[in-house]
Scaffold this motif. Sequence first.
Motif, PDB file in Angstrom:
ATOM      1  N   ASP A 147       0.690  -1.186  -0.019  1.00  0.00           N
ATOM      2  CA  ASP A 147      -0.071  -0.106  -0.095  1.00  0.00           C
ATOM      3  C   ASP A 147       1.084   1.244   0.045  1.00  0.00           C
ATOM      4  O   ASP A 147       2.014   1.201  -0.249  1.00  0.00           O
ATOM      5  CB  ASP A 147      -0.925  -0.068   1.205  1.00  0.00           C
ATOM      6  N   ALA A 148       0.232   2.214   0.283  1.00  0.00           N
ATOM      7  CA  ALA A 148       1.045   3.563   0.260  1.00  0.00           C
ATOM      8  C   ALA A 148       2.290   3.677   1.182  1.00  0.00           C
ATOM      9  O   ALA A 148       3.448   4.069   0.863  1.00  0.00           O
ATOM     10  CB  ALA A 148       0.220   4.954   0.723  1.00  0.00           C
ATOM     11  N   ASP A 149       1.897   3.016   2.331  1.00  0.00           N
ATOM     12  CA  ASP A 149       3.104   2.843   3.335  1.00  0.00           C
ATOM     13  C   ASP A 149       4.067   1.985   2.954  1.00  0.00           C
ATOM     14  O   ASP A 149       5.327   2.236   3.126  1.00  0.00           O
ATOM     15  CB  ASP A 149       2.667   2.446   4.919  1.00  0.00           C
ATOM     16  N   GLY A 150       3.705   0.829   2.485  1.00  0.00           N
ATOM     17  CA  GLY A 150       4.317  -0.271   1.903  1.00  0.00           C
ATOM     18  C   GLY A 150       5.403   0.165   0.772  1.00  0.00           C
ATOM     19  O   GLY A 150       6.451  -0.384   0.654  1.00  0.00           O
ATOM     20  N   LEU A 151       5.087   1.293   0.040  1.00  0.00           N
ATOM     21  CA  LEU A 151       5.623   1.950  -1.127  1.00  0.00           C
ATOM     22  C   LEU A 151       6.562   3.259  -0.750  1.00  0.00           C
ATOM     23  O   LEU A 151       7.729   3.284  -1.026  1.00  0.00           O
ATOM     24  CB  LEU A 151       4.866   2.235  -2.260  1.00  0.00           C
ATOM     25  N   LEU A 152       6.101   3.904   0.084  1.00  0.00           N
ATOM     26  CA  LEU A 152       6.349   5.279   0.329  1.00  0.00           C
ATOM     27  C   LEU A 152       6.626   5.706   1.783  1.00  0.00           C
ATOM     28  O   LEU A 152       7.196   6.874   2.330  1.00  0.00           O
ATOM     29  CB  LEU A 152       5.488   6.402  -0.391  1.00  0.00           C
ATOM     30  N   GLY A 153       6.291   4.706   2.689  1.00  0.00           N
ATOM     31  CA  GLY A 153       6.353   5.376   4.187  1.00  0.00           C
ATOM     32  C   GLY A 153       7.761   5.106   4.786  1.00  0.00           C
ATOM     33  O   GLY A 153       8.796   5.119   3.940  1.00  0.00           O
ATOM     34  N   GLU A 154       8.052   5.336   6.144  1.00  0.00           N
ATOM     35  CA  GLU A 154       8.944   5.499   6.621  1.00  0.00           C
ATOM     36  C   GLU A 154       9.982   4.116   6.536  1.00  0.00           C
ATOM     37  O   GLU A 154      11.234   3.974   6.453  1.00  0.00           O
ATOM     38  CB  GLU A 154       8.918   5.651   8.174  1.00  0.00           C
ATOM     39  N   HIS A 155       9.003   2.825   6.515  1.00  0.00           N
ATOM     40  CA  HIS A 155       9.679   1.619   6.145  1.00  0.00           C
ATOM     41  C   HIS A 155       9.192   0.910   4.952  1.00  0.00           C
ATOM     42  O   HIS A 155       8.448   0.117   5.210  1.00  0.00           O
ATOM     43  CB  HIS A 155       9.783   0.807   7.554  1.00  0.00           C
ATOM     44  N   GLY A 159      12.607  -1.442   1.265  1.00  0.00           N
ATOM     45  CA  GLY A 159      13.706  -0.521   1.720  1.00  0.00           C
ATOM     46  C   GLY A 159      13.474   1.110   1.520  1.00  0.00           C
ATOM     47  O   GLY A 159      12.732   1.255   0.508  1.00  0.00           O
ATOM     48  N   ARG A 160      14.244   1.989   2.168  1.00  0.00           N
ATOM     49  CA  ARG A 160      14.169   3.098   1.933  1.00  0.00           C
ATOM     50  C   ARG A 160      15.044   3.534   0.837  1.00  0.00           C
ATOM     51  O   ARG A 160      16.245   4.095   1.089  1.00  0.00           O
ATOM     52  CB  ARG A 160      14.818   3.836   3.140  1.00  0.00           C
ATOM     53  N   PHE A 161      14.672   3.564  -0.249  1.00  0.00           N
ATOM     54  CA  PHE A 161      15.470   3.814  -1.730  1.00  0.00           C
ATOM     55  C   PHE A 161      15.916   5.033  -1.865  1.00  0.00           C
ATOM     56  O   PHE A 161      16.985   5.225  -2.298  1.00  0.00           O
ATOM     57  CB  PHE A 161      14.235   3.779  -2.833  1.00  0.00           C
ATOM     58  N   TRP A 162      15.650   6.245  -1.051  1.00  0.00           N
ATOM     59  CA  TRP A 162      16.058   7.538  -1.047  1.00  0.00           C
ATOM     60  C   TRP A 162      17.223   7.734  -0.216  1.00  0.00           C
ATOM     61  O   TRP A 162      18.083   8.491  -0.309  1.00  0.00           O
ATOM     62  CB  TRP A 162      15.153   8.366  -0.360  1.00  0.00           C
ATOM     63  N   LEU A 175      14.693  11.889  -5.853  1.00  0.00           N
ATOM     64  CA  LEU A 175      13.693  10.945  -5.155  1.00  0.00           C
ATOM     65  C   LEU A 175      12.913  11.100  -3.792  1.00  0.00           C
ATOM     66  O   LEU A 175      11.761  10.882  -3.622  1.00  0.00           O
ATOM     67  CB  LEU A 175      14.736   9.724  -4.703  1.00  0.00           C
ATOM     68  N   GLN A 176      13.748  12.078  -3.003  1.00  0.00           N
ATOM     69  CA  GLN A 176      12.958  12.613  -1.893  1.00  0.00           C
ATOM     70  C   GLN A 176      11.630  13.250  -2.349  1.00  0.00           C
ATOM     71  O   GLN A 176      10.464  13.163  -1.703  1.00  0.00           O
ATOM     72  CB  GLN A 176      13.820  13.423  -1.111  1.00  0.00           C
ATOM     73  N   ASN A 177      12.131  14.272  -3.183  1.00  0.00           N
ATOM     74  CA  ASN A 177      10.945  14.890  -3.842  1.00  0.00           C
ATOM     75  C   ASN A 177       9.760  14.207  -4.542  1.00  0.00           C
ATOM     76  O   ASN A 177       8.528  14.344  -4.329  1.00  0.00           O
ATOM     77  CB  ASN A 177      11.472  15.947  -4.887  1.00  0.00           C
ATOM     78  N   PHE A 178      10.184  13.112  -5.070  1.00  0.00           N
ATOM     79  CA  PHE A 178       9.061  12.097  -5.869  1.00  0.00           C
ATOM     80  C   PHE A 178       8.309  11.575  -4.774  1.00  0.00           C
ATOM     81  O   PHE A 178       7.243  11.329  -4.634  1.00  0.00           O
ATOM     82  CB  PHE A 178       9.864  11.159  -6.746  1.00  0.00           C
ATOM     83  N   ARG A 179       8.966  11.167  -3.606  1.00  0.00           N
ATOM     84  CA  ARG A 179       8.213  10.465  -2.441  1.00  0.00           C
ATOM     85  C   ARG A 179       7.128  11.248  -2.032  1.00  0.00           C
ATOM     86  O   ARG A 179       6.092  10.850  -1.706  1.00  0.00           O
ATOM     87  CB  ARG A 179       9.347  10.015  -1.604  1.00  0.00           C
ATOM     88  N   GLY A 180       7.452  12.473  -1.662  1.00  0.00           N
ATOM     89  CA  GLY A 180       6.538  13.349  -1.274  1.00  0.00           C
ATOM     90  C   GLY A 180       5.102  13.690  -2.327  1.00  0.00           C
ATOM     91  O   GLY A 180       4.289  13.727  -2.022  1.00  0.00           O
ATOM     92  N   VAL A 181       5.609  13.955  -3.735  1.00  0.00           N
ATOM     93  CA  VAL A 181       4.739  14.176  -4.503  1.00  0.00           C
ATOM     94  C   VAL A 181       3.801  12.839  -4.811  1.00  0.00           C
ATOM     95  O   VAL A 181       2.614  12.952  -4.969  1.00  0.00           O
ATOM     96  CB  VAL A 181       5.269  14.631  -5.904  1.00  0.00           C
ATOM     97  N   ALA A 182       4.494  11.680  -4.758  1.00  0.00           N
ATOM     98  CA  ALA A 182       3.583  10.433  -4.996  1.00  0.00           C
ATOM     99  C   ALA A 182       2.768  10.038  -3.880  1.00  0.00           C
ATOM    100  O   ALA A 182       1.760   9.773  -4.084  1.00  0.00           O
ATOM    101  CB  ALA A 182       4.697   9.483  -5.287  1.00  0.00           C
ATOM    102  N   ARG A 183       3.283  10.433  -2.685  1.00  0.00           N
ATOM    103  CA  ARG A 183       2.417  10.218  -1.598  1.00  0.00           C
ATOM    104  C   ARG A 183       1.172  11.071  -1.617  1.00  0.00           C
ATOM    105  O   ARG A 183       0.062  10.512  -1.405  1.00  0.00           O
ATOM    106  CB  ARG A 183       3.213  10.305  -0.164  1.00  0.00           C
TER     107      ARG A 183
END
Length: 313
Positions: A147-155, A159-162, A175-183
């Motif tokens: 889900d969203a956490d499984g893809l973009l959450g803290e864990h 793994g923490r791709f960024w 990638l950090q910017n993408f993480r925020g926009v994608a979430r």
Amino acid sequence: MSDQTDSALALWGLSDASCTFIAGRENRVYKVTQGSQSFALRFKRRGYHGHNDLVSELQWLAEMDRAGLNVPKPVPSRNGALLEEIDGQFVDLVTWLDGQPIGQTREPLDLDDPVATFTQIGAEIARFHTACDVWDRPRTFTRCQWDADGLLGEHPRWGRFWENPTLDAPTRTMLQNFRGVARRDLDALNLDSGLIHADLVRENVLLDGDRLHLIDFDDGGFGYRLFDVATALLKNRGEPNYPALRTGLINGYQSNRTLDMGPLDLFMALRAVTYVGWIVPRMEEPGSEIRNTRFIRDAQDLCGAYLERSKVS
């Protein structure tokens, strides 16, 4: 063969069967043949799934087989168990499916009719999703979350791709910017979710005459249906006829099941970044440096393009 393999074969009454090592990078897999029957004996990688997760996977496979999907069918041991444990390692046995992978990563596709094959793959993914939706799962069923956490959450699941240590500063920031926009975008969408395979790469789709087999549910769990579509497409982006393959797969899916394909580019980027996290604990494996470079390049291309489109919209 090892003592562990001999013990496993005995648990399934296959001590006299032939046994050939097939693969060992993730799970350790052997092809076991007795008479006219063949099976896959699988020693599950330690620490990746717990007992309940693995039993749930086997229950899932059994249900998909009953629903008419071409998937490996679990075979109970002589004790009546779908999953056994030997020396602290889980092991199971499933039917062997004939056929060849539709392709290999980084190799050009060599199919008689690639567009027709991808249309068939799309239709099969849709059949699979529908079968998952109508299944009345056991209360004890448990699998991982994409889900969203499984893809973009803290864990994230992989793994923490960024935080991949090989990223340069501009890529890390992107990638950090993408993480925020994608979430943000995921949270605003109402997307079809449920059980997904999560790893429908070329090697996990077998072509056997005019039939397709889906194998290796090791990473399957709960997630967005578009994740399966994106996974089936991602590593084919370099094919000269990729637009036709993408259209064929989408048309095949939509012929059997409705799915909003509008956010597919988002999921292509999401799928790309999962590999940037996945590779980190595998950096010491042979070939990992090349894979890591390729994964980062894919993420740069897809996430960068998504961020540019987000600015325009």
